[in-house]
Structures are given as structure tokens and as C-alpha cells.
Enzyme design. Sequence first.
Site, PDB file in Angstrom:
ATOM      1  N   THR A  70      -5.358   0.558  12.361  1.00  0.00           N
ATOM      2  CA  THR A  70      -6.809   0.380  12.259  1.00  0.00           C
ATOM      3  C   THR A  70      -7.495   0.675  13.584  1.00  0.00           C
ATOM      4  O   THR A  70      -8.492   1.407  13.635  1.00  0.00           O
ATOM      5  CB  THR A  70      -7.139  -1.047  11.791  1.00  0.00           C
ATOM      6  OG1 THR A  70      -6.733  -1.193  10.427  1.00  0.00           O
ATOM      7  CG2 THR A  70      -8.636  -1.321  11.888  1.00  0.00           C
ATOM      8  N   ASN A 149      -2.465   6.243   0.656  1.00  0.00           N
ATOM      9  CA  ASN A 149      -1.792   4.947   0.637  1.00  0.00           C
ATOM     10  C   ASN A 149      -1.752   4.302  -0.745  1.00  0.00           C
ATOM     11  O   ASN A 149      -0.974   3.376  -0.965  1.00  0.00           O
ATOM     12  CB  ASN A 149      -2.476   3.989   1.623  1.00  0.00           C
ATOM     13  CG  ASN A 149      -3.965   3.875   1.376  1.00  0.00           C
ATOM     14  OD1 ASN A 149      -4.699   4.858   1.440  1.00  0.00           O
ATOM     15  ND2 ASN A 149      -4.432   2.668   1.093  1.00  0.00           N
ATOM     16  N   GLN A 178       1.035   6.293   6.412  1.00  0.00           N
ATOM     17  CA  GLN A 178       1.932   6.233   5.251  1.00  0.00           C
ATOM     18  C   GLN A 178       2.959   7.356   5.237  1.00  0.00           C
ATOM     19  O   GLN A 178       3.946   7.289   4.511  1.00  0.00           O
ATOM     20  CB  GLN A 178       1.124   6.273   3.950  1.00  0.00           C
ATOM     21  CG  GLN A 178       0.321   5.015   3.677  1.00  0.00           C
ATOM     22  CD  GLN A 178       1.183   3.793   3.462  1.00  0.00           C
ATOM     23  OE1 GLN A 178       2.348   3.884   3.092  1.00  0.00           O
ATOM     24  NE2 GLN A 178       0.616   2.618   3.689  1.00  0.00           N
ATOM     25  N   SER A 198       1.546   3.470  12.714  1.00  0.00           N
ATOM     26  CA  SER A 198       1.549   2.014  12.880  1.00  0.00           C
ATOM     27  C   SER A 198       2.951   1.467  12.668  1.00  0.00           C
ATOM     28  O   SER A 198       3.601   1.778  11.662  1.00  0.00           O
ATOM     29  CB  SER A 198       0.582   1.368  11.879  1.00  0.00           C
ATOM     30  OG  SER A 198       0.492  -0.020  12.084  1.00  0.00           O
ATOM     31  N   HIS A 200       4.399  -1.361  11.814  1.00  0.00           N
ATOM     32  CA  HIS A 200       4.870  -2.207  10.716  1.00  0.00           C
ATOM     33  C   HIS A 200       5.021  -1.454   9.399  1.00  0.00           C
ATOM     34  O   HIS A 200       5.486  -2.015   8.404  1.00  0.00           O
ATOM     35  CB  HIS A 200       3.971  -3.441  10.546  1.00  0.00           C
ATOM     36  CG  HIS A 200       2.640  -3.170   9.920  1.00  0.00           C
ATOM     37  ND1 HIS A 200       2.365  -3.487   8.611  1.00  0.00           N
ATOM     38  CD2 HIS A 200       1.506  -2.650  10.420  1.00  0.00           C
ATOM     39  CE1 HIS A 200       1.112  -3.169   8.327  1.00  0.00           C
ATOM     40  NE2 HIS A 200       0.571  -2.657   9.413  1.00  0.00           N
ATOM     41  N   THR A 236      -3.772  -5.392  28.530  1.00  0.00           N
ATOM     42  CA  THR A 236      -2.354  -5.446  28.879  1.00  0.00           C
ATOM     43  C   THR A 236      -1.495  -5.024  27.691  1.00  0.00           C
ATOM     44  O   THR A 236      -1.620  -5.565  26.594  1.00  0.00           O
ATOM     45  CB  THR A 236      -1.969  -6.869  29.314  1.00  0.00           C
ATOM     46  OG1 THR A 236      -2.784  -7.252  30.418  1.00  0.00           O
ATOM     47  CG2 THR A 236      -0.504  -6.932  29.709  1.00  0.00           C
ATOM     48  N   CYS A 324      -5.349  -3.831   2.408  1.00  0.00           N
ATOM     49  CA  CYS A 324      -6.613  -4.114   3.086  1.00  0.00           C
ATOM     50  C   CYS A 324      -7.750  -4.308   2.102  1.00  0.00           C
ATOM     51  O   CYS A 324      -8.780  -4.869   2.442  1.00  0.00           O
ATOM     52  CB  CYS A 324      -6.962  -2.980   4.046  1.00  0.00           C
ATOM     53  SG  CYS A 324      -5.757  -2.770   5.364  1.00  0.00           S
TER      54      CYS A 324
END
Length: 381
Positions: A70, A149, A178, A198, A200, A236, A324
Site C-alpha cells: 500500500t 487480486n 499478486q 509486498s 507477506h 528507520t 482490503c
Amino acid sequence: MIYLDNSATTKPFPEVVDSFVTVATNYFANPSSLHGLGMKSERLLAQAREQIAAMLRVKPNEIVFTSGGTEANNFAIKGVAWEYKQRGRHIITTKIEHPSVVEPCRQLEELGFEVTYLPVDREGRVSVEQVERALRDDTILVSVMHVNNEVGTVQPIEEIGALLARYPKTLFHVDRVQGISKVPLDLKQAGVDLCTISAHKFHGLRGAGVLYVREGVRLAPLIAGGGQERQLRSGTENVAAIVAMAKALRLAMERYDRDIDRLQALKDEWLEALAAIPDIEINTPRDGAAPHIINFSLKRGVKPEVFVHELEKSGIYVSTTSACSSKKKAPSKTLLAMGLGEDRAERGIRISLSFDNSREEIAPAVAAIKQAIKTLSEVTE
């Protein structure tokens, strides 16, 4: 448990969790610190950047670490908009993009930018000709997802990239969240300027992602601060999650090399079993789709959200639209864009596989699906 919601998130590989714990425990120092422990963290960060760049076949200085897909999508779209607004204020995308692409575009519209949302065909695919017709002198960005997706349709990224090579003032962004580790894509050959992944989604941990920024492309930073990530994304860095992401990507790519044919065969078996159920309509196209996503619509009178919970009683986990959007209880915008009608779009269910799923799961899961439809149909009659 039969977990069939891998497009929402994947279960982290055990080795990935081990990497995270080791780095978080032993190399917890800020990688921007000047002392020795900080420098060790910095070296781990640099190593992860080099590893991910090598797997994506890009340069290490083209990798920008983010908190996930995102943020990376927002950064790509808004970063281009602010940096190149003097060149133009027109953006092209499609009607089936993830909310993390659509909503930034909506925000930019409120600020005076113009966005063209391209339609898709019955299989959920945008045409290169439509992209070409939409291009204007003031078009600064085209953003098209690699794999949808919800239904799994693979978009013609290479062909769009070849088209845009003739328009050097227009940048090309691809949301590959995806597609990574499931559908090959050579970013350089496809002419992609910006690309999102991404962790995950490929058995890494939530909170880590990548935005590939082709060398020479400028972006206006969204997050100002200490100037980390080459002055592009301050904050960071999450070294432990980034190191774990590099390991997850390596393991996922190895699984692709070893198991992609098995995964495609598994999906084909799923499609055959689901198509045999009279109360189901398959929405995922047979050809030109990713090997891990299956979308179907339930019979009238069976509410998708109730169906999801009914299956959960049997230890089977599926989803409605994208994770989402699943709590909004709105018709699937992807199925609507495909012309399948509001009624069918309101009843969509997504099964999404991983390399860890097996064919032994199909029979009990399909039996549970049939029973859930029967049970819920009796309740509504």
C-alpha cells in the site's frame, strides 16, 4: 485447517521467522548509527538490498524499502504526480486496480489531476489499444497491475511496456504484489519504471515491501524526515523484516522453480471440481490467469460473508473480494468491470492457493462448500 486465502496473506516460512527473530534479537541497532552495532545492521540492510535486487534482476540502488504494498503504490503514484506535475497532470490506470492504487488516484483527482480508468474485457484484461488511445501529451503515468487480486487475470505488461517505450515522458508503474513468485516478469525487458511487491504475499512478514524505482526516475518523497532510503523514504528501516523478506523471496522463487507446474495442475483440479457444482459460476478465466487464484459466484440467496463463516466452521478459510475490501460488503468492482452484472458481483468468492496447498485438500473442501451452500440455501428458503 485448509487455508485458501493466500492472496490476502501467506503463512510465513519457518526459516523466515527464524531470520526475523535472529536479526531483531542480535542486530537491533539503528542502521544509521555510527557505532559498530549500527554498522552491522547497515551491512545486513545492504546485503538484503543486493539479494532482492539480484532476484528482481535490477540494481541495488533501484530498491527502496517500504512498509508494504500500500505504501509503495501510494509512493509510486503520488511521488510521480508531485515530481512531474509541471510536465502534465494526466494519469491512466484501470477499473480493476487494488484500492491502494485507486484511492491515491482519487485523491489526486481532488487536487486537480485527471485520471482515466480504462475498462477491461469479459476476462478482466485491459487492451494495449485502449492504453494507446488514452495516452495524451500530458500523460505522466500509466499504472496497471500485473495480476488481478480478485480473479487472477494476468495483464499484458510486456506489451504495454513496449508501447510506452515510444512515449519517454510517460512512466510505467506495475503493482506486482499478486504476481511475484507466481508469474514471471522481467522488469527491464518489460520497460517497467516503478514496481511494487509486498513481503507477506510470498511467505514473508507483514510490514515490509519494496518499490523498484528505475535509475533516472525521480520521485517526490511522501515521508519526510531523516533521509533514509536515498532521501526517498525517511524512517528507520525495519532491518529484521527486510532481511526476512529477502529470505522469503529467495525461498519463494525456489518453490516456483520446483513447484509451479504442480500449482497450476492443482488449480486446474480445483476449477474442474468447482465447475461441477451446479450452484457455482466460475469467474476466473481459463486461460491467461495466474496459477493460484480462483474466483466464483454463489447461487442467489447465499450471502458471501455468511458462506465464508459457514466454511470456517469446517476449518476452511476463503475470502470474498480482496481482503482490503471484504468488510465493505459491496459488489466486486472487478466482476462489475468484467460485465458480469451486479447480482453476480455481489456473490463473489475467492480461493487463493500457495505452494503449500495439496490436492488431498480438494475433496474435503469441495464437500464442505457443497454442504455450506445446501445449509445456507435451506435457511433462506
